[in-house]
Structures are given as C-alpha cells and as structure tokens.
Scaffold this motif. Sequence first.
Motif, PDB file in Angstrom:
ATOM      1  N   PRO A  55     -10.369  42.109  23.065  1.00  0.00           N
ATOM      2  CA  PRO A  55      -9.709  43.290  22.515  1.00  0.00           C
ATOM      3  C   PRO A  55      -8.536  43.688  23.418  1.00  0.00           C
ATOM      4  O   PRO A  55      -8.670  43.683  24.644  1.00  0.00           O
ATOM      5  CB  PRO A  55     -10.805  44.357  22.525  1.00  0.00           C
ATOM      6  CG  PRO A  55     -11.799  43.907  23.531  1.00  0.00           C
ATOM      7  CD  PRO A  55     -11.688  42.420  23.636  1.00  0.00           C
ATOM      8  N   VAL A  56      -7.380  43.978  22.817  1.00  0.00           N
ATOM      9  CA  VAL A  56      -6.194  44.357  23.593  1.00  0.00           C
ATOM     10  C   VAL A  56      -5.521  45.570  22.955  1.00  0.00           C
ATOM     11  O   VAL A  56      -5.607  45.784  21.748  1.00  0.00           O
ATOM     12  CB  VAL A  56      -5.170  43.202  23.698  1.00  0.00           C
ATOM     13  CG1 VAL A  56      -5.733  42.032  24.458  1.00  0.00           C
ATOM     14  CG2 VAL A  56      -4.701  42.752  22.332  1.00  0.00           C
ATOM     15  N   ASN A  57      -4.850  46.361  23.784  1.00  0.00           N
ATOM     16  CA  ASN A  57      -4.040  47.474  23.289  1.00  0.00           C
ATOM     17  C   ASN A  57      -2.690  46.959  22.804  1.00  0.00           C
ATOM     18  O   ASN A  57      -2.147  47.459  21.833  1.00  0.00           O
ATOM     19  CB  ASN A  57      -3.834  48.517  24.377  1.00  0.00           C
ATOM     20  CG  ASN A  57      -5.112  49.252  24.699  1.00  0.00           C
ATOM     21  OD1 ASN A  57      -5.969  49.401  23.850  1.00  0.00           O
ATOM     22  ND2 ASN A  57      -5.241  49.687  25.924  1.00  0.00           N
ATOM     23  N   ALA A  58      -2.139  45.967  23.503  1.00  0.00           N
ATOM     24  CA  ALA A  58      -0.868  45.359  23.108  1.00  0.00           C
ATOM     25  C   ALA A  58      -0.589  44.179  24.020  1.00  0.00           C
ATOM     26  O   ALA A  58      -1.115  44.092  25.125  1.00  0.00           O
ATOM     27  CB  ALA A  58       0.272  46.365  23.204  1.00  0.00           C
ATOM     28  N   VAL A  59       0.253  43.266  23.544  1.00  0.00           N
ATOM     29  CA  VAL A  59       0.806  42.210  24.381  1.00  0.00           C
ATOM     30  C   VAL A  59       2.263  42.591  24.601  1.00  0.00           C
ATOM     31  O   VAL A  59       3.019  42.739  23.643  1.00  0.00           O
ATOM     32  CB  VAL A  59       0.702  40.822  23.713  1.00  0.00           C
ATOM     33  CG1 VAL A  59       1.430  39.772  24.537  1.00  0.00           C
ATOM     34  CG2 VAL A  59      -0.755  40.438  23.511  1.00  0.00           C
ATOM     35  N   VAL A  60       2.637  42.800  25.860  1.00  0.00           N
ATOM     36  CA  VAL A  60       4.000  43.214  26.200  1.00  0.00           C
ATOM     37  C   VAL A  60       4.615  42.132  27.081  1.00  0.00           C
ATOM     38  O   VAL A  60       4.022  41.720  28.082  1.00  0.00           O
ATOM     39  CB  VAL A  60       4.012  44.567  26.950  1.00  0.00           C
ATOM     40  CG1 VAL A  60       5.424  44.966  27.301  1.00  0.00           C
ATOM     41  CG2 VAL A  60       3.344  45.636  26.107  1.00  0.00           C
ATOM     42  N   VAL A  61       5.811  41.683  26.706  1.00  0.00           N
ATOM     43  CA  VAL A  61       6.535  40.674  27.482  1.00  0.00           C
ATOM     44  C   VAL A  61       7.819  41.318  27.976  1.00  0.00           C
ATOM     45  O   VAL A  61       8.565  41.898  27.188  1.00  0.00           O
ATOM     46  CB  VAL A  61       6.872  39.435  26.622  1.00  0.00           C
ATOM     47  CG1 VAL A  61       7.620  38.402  27.434  1.00  0.00           C
ATOM     48  CG2 VAL A  61       5.614  38.853  26.015  1.00  0.00           C
TER      49      VAL A  61
END
Length: 87
Positions: free
Chosen positions: A37-43
């Motif tokens: 589970p993730v809140n977001a993937v940020v690059v």
Amino acid sequence: MGLLKTRPEVSLYAPRLIDAGREYTARVVLRCPAPLPVNAVVVEFTGEESWYTQSQYGRHGESSVFFRATSRPFERGELSEGEHAFD
C-alpha cells in the motif's frame, strides 16, 4: 512516516548524458516482492552544479540547484506483487 514492511527494489533508467534544452524520457521500475500500500509514487529530478575555489584561507566548495522537476505517476492505492514501470 512508517517503515516499509515490504520494500520494493527501485531501478531508474535515464540517459547517461542529458543536454540542456533537450527532452528525454526516464523510466522508474519498482519490483515489489509482495503487495504494497502506498500514498503516492513521487519522482523528482534535480540538476545541481558544484564548484570549488581556493584562496589563502583554503579550499571552499559551493553548489547551486539549477533545475528541479517532480512527477507523481501513481496516486494512493496498492502496488501488487511484481514489476511496475512508470515513464
């Protein structure tokens, strides 16, 4: 921030040399050994230049950020087991 109980393996594929003013594509690949589970993937890409000066008082280093770009290719949800690629 909580600890990741199942940490994904992260790979970044981008050109070795990036010319100013020229577009390029970067790919981020996450390999999850289990559902995550993730809140977001940020690059975020940051361009930074560094330089040094020497004087009678010794060597002094400076740096300056000249570029910053951020992308959120995945919002809140669950990454299933396996490989996930984001361009």
